[in-house]
Scaffold this active site. Structure first.
Site, PDB file in Angstrom:
ATOM      1  N   LYS A 167       0.844  -1.200   0.000  1.00 27.97           N
ATOM      2  CA  LYS A 167       0.000   0.000   0.000  1.00 27.97           C
ATOM      3  C   LYS A 167       0.879   1.249   0.000  1.00 27.97           C
ATOM      4  O   LYS A 167       0.593   2.226  -0.704  1.00 27.97           O
ATOM      5  CB  LYS A 167      -0.928  -0.018   1.224  1.00 27.97           C
ATOM      6  CG  LYS A 167      -2.034  -1.047   1.082  1.00 27.97           C
ATOM      7  CD  LYS A 167      -2.761  -1.344   2.377  1.00 27.97           C
ATOM      8  CE  LYS A 167      -3.673  -2.559   2.163  1.00 27.97           C
ATOM      9  NZ  LYS A 167      -4.267  -3.072   3.396  1.00 27.97           N
ATOM     10  N   GLN A 194      -5.150  -2.009   9.635  1.00 24.08           N
ATOM     11  CA  GLN A 194      -4.791  -3.281   9.016  1.00 24.08           C
ATOM     12  C   GLN A 194      -5.222  -4.441   9.921  1.00 24.08           C
ATOM     13  O   GLN A 194      -4.899  -4.447  11.104  1.00 24.08           O
ATOM     14  CB  GLN A 194      -3.269  -3.309   8.782  1.00 24.08           C
ATOM     15  CG  GLN A 194      -2.777  -4.528   8.047  1.00 24.08           C
ATOM     16  CD  GLN A 194      -3.273  -4.604   6.602  1.00 24.08           C
ATOM     17  OE1 GLN A 194      -3.242  -3.622   5.873  1.00 24.08           O
ATOM     18  NE2 GLN A 194      -3.753  -5.768   6.210  1.00 24.08           N
ATOM     19  N   ASP A 214     -11.558   1.941   3.628  1.00 22.22           N
ATOM     20  CA  ASP A 214     -11.768   0.498   3.468  1.00 22.22           C
ATOM     21  C   ASP A 214     -13.250   0.160   3.283  1.00 22.22           C
ATOM     22  O   ASP A 214     -13.588  -0.971   2.914  1.00 22.22           O
ATOM     23  CB  ASP A 214     -11.251  -0.246   4.712  1.00 22.22           C
ATOM     24  CG  ASP A 214      -9.945  -0.980   4.448  1.00 22.22           C
ATOM     25  OD1 ASP A 214      -9.641  -1.240   3.271  1.00 22.22           O
ATOM     26  OD2 ASP A 214      -9.246  -1.307   5.427  1.00 22.22           O
TER      27      ASP A 214
END
Ligand code: NAP
Length: 280
Positions: A52, A96, A119
């Site tokens: 990322k 995460q 997300d």
């Protein structure tokens, strides 16, 4: 012979387009920024975060990483999320997963400002997707939809079967397909006669995490087959959920693994970070 949907190329094109858009934003003195929180030392997560970060660098998105100790408390994690919610220079926040078991990941996701929830896991974004409002959509389903769009694959009126009902892939993808007027069936581990159901699919999505689960006898001639799965086979090779070799000759379009859905997921995250800038 099926057309192979090239996620790697498509993701590259998306990154190139985004780079131009980000340059435009920078001329207006706005630099999109993604903040990533990682708790503990999960080695797979470290690889995902590195990928990322690389994508952000390539596009010109600022990237700030917060590596928290394994023994981080609930208050510390929620405190950091609140701080990032308040910071005007941070446009997107990503937690995460996994995080250590003593922490409640749902509580943490819910604490992220829904306007920074790149997300698409916050209940407000999940709910907006359900009622068809503009929102952040979970990146993997968004990537699949982008592939279908770019390859001009018709969705309206088609039978779509999604195998897998996780909150991050199966359910939001089924919702996206429904929003585009497909007739959607979701299969899961308790579904009976999956082969019969899968055979009805014009668009068949495998998102369950079982190598070679989708075999040629489950696929209708001419079906579009999307393989979300990422597994390691007995030789340590990356494979999807579809028996690619035998399914490909029957399909009209198919995604490979690697080089299919995987690269699209990160590209969609980048799109969401740039979109987050416009939320303010
Ligand atoms: P998950 O949370 O483990 O969910 C798996 C789903 O598959 C569950 O709904 C489960 O049913 C269903 N399932 C399991 N075994 C089944 C069976 N034998 N028959 C029918 N359904 C079955 O997994 P996930 O996070 O959605 O990920 C799915 C796969 O996609 C994994 O391989 C993962 O690595 C991959 N993935 C790829 C990307 C990408 O960027 N390409 C992103 C995310 C995930 P129940 O609900 O009944 O348990």
């Amino acid at each position: 012979m099926a057309t192979i949907i090239n996620g790697k190329e498509l993701a590259k094109k998306i990154r190139q387009d985004l780079k131009v858009e980000v340059e435009g934003l920078k001329q207006k003195r706005i630099t999109p920024k993604l903040a990533v929180i990682m708790v503990g030392n999960d080695s797979a997560s470290a690889v995902y975060v590195r990928n990322k970060s690389k994508a952000c660098n390539e596009i010109g998105i600022a990237f700030e990483e917060f590596l928290l100790e394994e023994n981080t408390t609930r208050e510390q994690l929620l405190g950091l999320i609140e701080e990032l919610n308040q910071r005007e220079d941070v446009h997107g926040i990503l937690l995460q997963s996994p995080i250590p078991k003593h922490l409640d990941i749902r509580e943490a996701f819910n604490a992220i400002d829904d306007k920074k929830d790149v997300d698409g896991f916050h209940p407000i974004n999940v709910g907006k997707l359900a009622i068809g409002e503009d929102c952040f959509i979970s990146c993997t389903p968004a990537g699949v939809m982008k592939m279908l769009e770019e390859y001009k694959i018709e969705i309206q009126g088609k039978n779509a079967v999604v195998i897998g009902r996780s909150n991050i892939v199966g359910k939001p993808l089924a919702q996206c397909l429904l929003n585009k007027n497909a007739t959607v069936t979701i299969c899961h581990s308790k579904t009976k006669n999956i082969t019969e159901i899968a055979k009805q699919a014009d668009i068949l999505v495998a998102a369950l995490g079982k190598p070679k689960f989708v075999t040629a006898d489950m696929v209708k001639d001419g079906a579009v087959v999307i393989d979300v799965g990422i597994n390691r086979n007995e030789n340590g090779k990356l494979v999807g959920d579809v028996d690619f070799e035998n399914v490909e000759p029957k399909a009209s379009y198919i995604t490979p693994v690697p080089g299919g859905v995987g690269p699209m997921t990160i590209a969609m995250l980048m799109i969401n970070v740039v979109k987050a800038v416009k939320k303010y």
